[in-house]
Design a protein around this motif. Structure first.
Motif, PDB file in Angstrom:
ATOM      1  N   ILE A 178       9.103   3.564  -9.495  1.00  0.00           N
ATOM      2  CA  ILE A 178       9.665   3.850  -8.656  1.00  0.00           C
ATOM      3  C   ILE A 178       8.480   4.770  -8.129  1.00  0.00           C
ATOM      4  CG2 ILE A 178      10.403   6.071  -9.642  1.00  0.00           C
ATOM      5  CD1 ILE A 178      12.884   5.818  -7.741  1.00  0.00           C
ATOM      6  N   ILE A 179       8.132   4.887  -6.930  1.00  0.00           N
ATOM      7  CA  ILE A 179       7.353   5.548  -6.116  1.00  0.00           C
ATOM      8  C   ILE A 179       8.082   6.807  -5.210  1.00  0.00           C
ATOM      9  CG2 ILE A 179       7.043   4.355  -4.049  1.00  0.00           C
ATOM     10  CD1 ILE A 179       3.873   5.094  -4.306  1.00  0.00           C
ATOM     11  N   THR A 180       7.562   7.876  -5.323  1.00  0.00           N
ATOM     12  CA  THR A 180       7.847   9.238  -4.822  1.00  0.00           C
ATOM     13  C   THR A 180       7.009   9.729  -3.852  1.00  0.00           C
ATOM     14  OG1 THR A 180       7.190  10.761  -6.310  1.00  0.00           O
ATOM     15  CG2 THR A 180       9.281   9.754  -6.861  1.00  0.00           C
ATOM     16  N   ASP A 181       7.286  10.630  -3.037  1.00  0.00           N
ATOM     17  CA  ASP A 181       6.501  11.155  -2.074  1.00  0.00           C
ATOM     18  C   ASP A 181       5.513  12.242  -3.098  1.00  0.00           C
ATOM     19  OD1 ASP A 181       8.613  13.004  -2.711  1.00  0.00           O
ATOM     20  OD2 ASP A 181       8.892  13.447  -0.627  1.00  0.00           O
ATOM     21  N   ARG A 182       5.904  12.813  -3.816  1.00  0.00           N
ATOM     22  CA  ARG A 182       5.287  13.710  -4.899  1.00  0.00           C
ATOM     23  C   ARG A 182       3.974  12.347  -5.732  1.00  0.00           C
ATOM     24  NH1 ARG A 182       5.315  18.176  -7.946  1.00  0.00           N
ATOM     25  NH2 ARG A 182       4.592  18.298  -9.927  1.00  0.00           N
ATOM     26  N   ILE A 223       2.684  10.112  -4.328  1.00  0.00           N
ATOM     27  CA  ILE A 223       1.972   9.827  -3.263  1.00  0.00           C
ATOM     28  C   ILE A 223       0.692  11.128  -3.086  1.00  0.00           C
ATOM     29  CG2 ILE A 223       1.417   9.358  -0.970  1.00  0.00           C
ATOM     30  CD1 ILE A 223       3.867   7.551  -1.036  1.00  0.00           C
ATOM     31  N   THR A 224       1.340  12.273  -2.795  1.00  0.00           N
ATOM     32  CA  THR A 224       0.640  13.522  -2.799  1.00  0.00           C
ATOM     33  C   THR A 224      -0.311  13.841  -3.851  1.00  0.00           C
ATOM     34  OG1 THR A 224       2.400  14.450  -1.697  1.00  0.00           O
ATOM     35  CG2 THR A 224       0.826  15.954  -2.229  1.00  0.00           C
ATOM     36  N   LEU A 225       0.210  13.748  -5.181  1.00  0.00           N
ATOM     37  CA  LEU A 225      -0.566  14.237  -6.323  1.00  0.00           C
ATOM     38  C   LEU A 225      -1.316  13.146  -6.981  1.00  0.00           C
ATOM     39  CD1 LEU A 225       2.066  16.267  -8.337  1.00  0.00           C
ATOM     40  CD2 LEU A 225       0.591  17.203  -6.680  1.00  0.00           C
ATOM     41  N   ARG A 226      -1.190  12.021  -6.665  1.00  0.00           N
ATOM     42  CA  ARG A 226      -1.923  10.776  -7.376  1.00  0.00           C
ATOM     43  C   ARG A 226      -2.696  10.037  -6.332  1.00  0.00           C
ATOM     44  NH1 ARG A 226       2.721   8.262 -11.237  1.00  0.00           N
ATOM     45  NH2 ARG A 226       3.195  10.070 -12.617  1.00  0.00           N
ATOM     46  N   THR A 227      -2.520  10.457  -5.191  1.00  0.00           N
ATOM     47  CA  THR A 227      -3.529   9.887  -4.243  1.00  0.00           C
ATOM     48  C   THR A 227      -3.998  10.604  -3.323  1.00  0.00           C
ATOM     49  OG1 THR A 227      -1.765   7.923  -4.199  1.00  0.00           O
ATOM     50  CG2 THR A 227      -3.376   7.945  -2.427  1.00  0.00           C
ATOM     51  N   THR A 228      -3.370  11.462  -2.665  1.00  0.00           N
ATOM     52  CA  THR A 228      -4.072  12.174  -1.509  1.00  0.00           C
ATOM     53  C   THR A 228      -4.788  13.329  -2.324  1.00  0.00           C
ATOM     54  OG1 THR A 228      -1.948  12.107  -0.121  1.00  0.00           O
ATOM     55  CG2 THR A 228      -3.481  13.787   0.361  1.00  0.00           C
ATOM     56  N   ALA A 229      -4.294  13.995  -3.333  1.00  0.00           N
ATOM     57  CA  ALA A 229      -5.221  14.861  -4.056  1.00  0.00           C
ATOM     58  C   ALA A 229      -6.455  14.591  -4.767  1.00  0.00           C
ATOM     59  CB  ALA A 229      -4.056  15.875  -5.086  1.00  0.00           C
ATOM     60  N   LYS A 230      -6.289  13.159  -5.188  1.00  0.00           N
ATOM     61  CA  LYS A 230      -7.491  12.479  -5.489  1.00  0.00           C
ATOM     62  C   LYS A 230      -8.439  11.762  -4.936  1.00  0.00           C
ATOM     63  CE  LYS A 230      -5.440  12.257  -9.981  1.00  0.00           C
ATOM     64  NZ  LYS A 230      -4.851  11.560 -11.311  1.00  0.00           N
ATOM     65  N   GLY A 231      -8.031  11.915  -3.471  1.00  0.00           N
ATOM     66  CA  GLY A 231      -8.906  11.407  -2.404  1.00  0.00           C
ATOM     67  C   GLY A 231      -8.892   9.766  -2.323  1.00  0.00           C
ATOM     68  N   LEU A 232      -7.769   9.195  -2.776  1.00  0.00           N
ATOM     69  CA  LEU A 232      -7.801   7.770  -2.765  1.00  0.00           C
ATOM     70  C   LEU A 232      -7.388   7.356  -1.189  1.00  0.00           C
ATOM     71  CD1 LEU A 232      -5.915   6.878  -6.036  1.00  0.00           C
ATOM     72  CD2 LEU A 232      -8.241   6.732  -5.562  1.00  0.00           C
ATOM     73  N   THR A 262       0.621  -1.259  -0.042  1.00  0.00           N
ATOM     74  CA  THR A 262       0.093   0.012  -0.029  1.00  0.00           C
ATOM     75  C   THR A 262       0.852   1.181   0.190  1.00  0.00           C
ATOM     76  OG1 THR A 262      -0.074   0.122   2.467  1.00  0.00           O
ATOM     77  CG2 THR A 262      -1.707  -1.232   1.410  1.00  0.00           C
ATOM     78  N   ILE A 263       0.130   2.368  -0.374  1.00  0.00           N
ATOM     79  CA  ILE A 263       0.832   3.716  -0.389  1.00  0.00           C
ATOM     80  C   ILE A 263       1.201   3.901   1.190  1.00  0.00           C
ATOM     81  CG2 ILE A 263       0.166   4.509  -2.519  1.00  0.00           C
ATOM     82  CD1 ILE A 263      -1.563   6.477  -0.636  1.00  0.00           C
ATOM     83  N   SER A 280      -4.936   2.643   1.288  1.00  0.00           N
ATOM     84  CA  SER A 280      -4.663   1.173   1.132  1.00  0.00           C
ATOM     85  C   SER A 280      -4.449   1.058  -0.366  1.00  0.00           C
ATOM     86  CB  SER A 280      -5.777   0.328   1.630  1.00  0.00           C
ATOM     87  OG  SER A 280      -7.027   0.824   1.165  1.00  0.00           O
ATOM     88  N   THR A 281      -4.491   2.087  -0.977  1.00  0.00           N
ATOM     89  CA  THR A 281      -4.240   2.090  -2.571  1.00  0.00           C
ATOM     90  C   THR A 281      -2.963   1.347  -2.637  1.00  0.00           C
ATOM     91  OG1 THR A 281      -5.515   3.977  -3.078  1.00  0.00           O
ATOM     92  CG2 THR A 281      -4.017   3.526  -4.580  1.00  0.00           C
ATOM     93  N   PRO A 282      -3.130   0.301  -3.750  1.00  0.00           N
ATOM     94  CA  PRO A 282      -1.636  -0.422  -3.961  1.00  0.00           C
ATOM     95  C   PRO A 282      -0.805   0.527  -4.949  1.00  0.00           C
ATOM     96  CG  PRO A 282      -3.688  -1.368  -4.913  1.00  0.00           C
ATOM     97  CD  PRO A 282      -3.888  -0.351  -4.511  1.00  0.00           C
ATOM     98  N   VAL A 283       0.701   0.493  -4.501  1.00  0.00           N
ATOM     99  CA  VAL A 283       1.651   1.291  -4.971  1.00  0.00           C
ATOM    100  C   VAL A 283       1.603   1.280  -6.510  1.00  0.00           C
ATOM    101  CG1 VAL A 283       4.108   1.291  -5.313  1.00  0.00           C
ATOM    102  CG2 VAL A 283       3.169   0.973  -3.047  1.00  0.00           C
ATOM    103  N   SER A 284       1.175   0.034  -7.209  1.00  0.00           N
ATOM    104  CA  SER A 284       0.941   0.128  -8.444  1.00  0.00           C
ATOM    105  C   SER A 284       0.293   0.837  -9.437  1.00  0.00           C
ATOM    106  CB  SER A 284       0.679  -1.513  -9.037  1.00  0.00           C
ATOM    107  OG  SER A 284      -0.727  -1.710  -8.360  1.00  0.00           O
TER     108      SER A 284
END
Length: 141
Positions: A47-51, A53-62, A20-21, A65-69
């Protein structure tokens, strides 16, 4: 020319694409890094970056438990163990990246950060200055 192996980090924190993220973010915090290679069965997948996570997960309300993939970057640039520090620096500059995963036989073996290259270059310069000063004859007469 110095080999990339002389300045790469070999003890690299990684996550799998199914983690998970939240797990990735926790590992980033523990390791004090801003990105982590995504590795499945030893092979570099992204590769997963803090960016990310911020832009593709948090900003989109995910959810945490969202998978890193689902949020990792997959358009990867990587280096190889036989390249020089200069070659790595050139690739990083061309692609404007701060970290270069190093791969051998499709397996992640290390990572080089921009700071690693700077430290390596400064060490070389300092060694060169020291050697020059040591090699010059004493000018007292």
């Amino acid at each position: 020319m110095n080999s990339i192996q002389e300045c790469m980090t070999t003890n690299v924190a990684t996550v799998s694409s199914q983690q998970t993220i939240k797990e990735a973010a926790t590992l980033m915090g523990q390791s004090n890094v801003g990105s982590i290679p995504v590795v499945d069965n030893g092979q570099l997948r992204g590769i997963i970056t803090d960016r990310d996570i911020t832009l593709r997960t948090t900003a989109k309300g995910l959810e945490n438990s969202t998978p890193v993939s689902q949020v990792m970057s997959t358009n990867l640039v990587s280096g190889h163990t036989s390249m020089s520090v200069e070659e790595a620096a050139k690739i990083m500059a061309q692609h404007q990246i701060r970290r270069l995963p190093i791969v051998e036989n499709n397996q992640l073996v290390g990572i080089v950060a921009l700071g690693d290259l700077a430290t390596n270059e400064m060490s070389d310069h300092a060694a060169g200055v020291a050697l020059t000063n040591i090699s010059e004859p004493n000018k007292t007469s």
